[in-house]
Scaffold this motif. Structure first.
Motif: not given
Length: 172
Positions: A45, A52, A72, A119, A121, A137-139
């Motif tokens: 994380s 993120l 994604s 997750l 992302c 990646g943005r979760v």
């Protein structure tokens, strides 16, 4: 001690192997619709707000360009009972998903069934770093189940079997 220019790559790899990591499957769908996935223990994380995560993809992998271009990707955090799945996705080749239970997330990322957490992302950033590319990646969506994680230490899989320390509580 050696200078950065004199690092023995094999010995460096052995030293890094002394750090126990979790094991994940990182997955996406290529532009042609082909499912892509690989085993990664270089995952962590980055931020809680915004949420993120990062994963490192070897530039030598045949699917690196697909991951960098994909809007994604999914991360499935494996349970200690999923060694066979990890080993399958660690090998080069196609058809890694054949015979493996999985589903598509709402964003369209393949998620491995039985993972203790997953997750979904949106690609936030891709950064070139040596022989790897760091994908951040943005979760967008996630879930988790009970179970014990699959670990990797010293070049082999390890399992915890049971909790050995009390849960840490945080107060604010």
């Amino acid at each position: 001690m050696t200078s950065p220019d004199q690092v023995n790559v094999l010995e460096f790899r052995k030293a890094m192997g002394r750090f126990m990591t979790g094991v994940t499957i990182v997955s996406t769908v290529a532009p042609d619709g082909t499912l892509r996935g690989f085993t990664a223990n270089s995952f962590t994380s980055v931020s809680l707000d915004p949420p993120l995560v990062l994963v490192c993809v070897a530039n030598a992998s045949s699917s690196t360009a697909d991951f960098v271009a994909a809007p994604s990707f999914g991360v499935s955090i494996l349970s200690q009972h999923q060694v066979d799945i990890s080993a399958r996705f660690a090998r080069p080749g196609d058809n890694k998903f054949e015979g493996v239970a999985w589903k598509l997330s709402e964003r369209g990322s393949p998620i491995i069934h039985g993972a203790i957490a997953w997750l979904d992302c949106a690609r936030h950033e891709a950064i070139s770093a040596g022989d790897h590319t760091i994908l951040i990646g943005r979760v967008a969506e996630f879930g988790h189940e009970n179970g014990m994680p699959l670990g990797y230490f010293g070049g082999r899989y390890v399992g915890l079997g049971r909790d050995i320390a009390p849960k840490v509580s945080r107060s604010h």
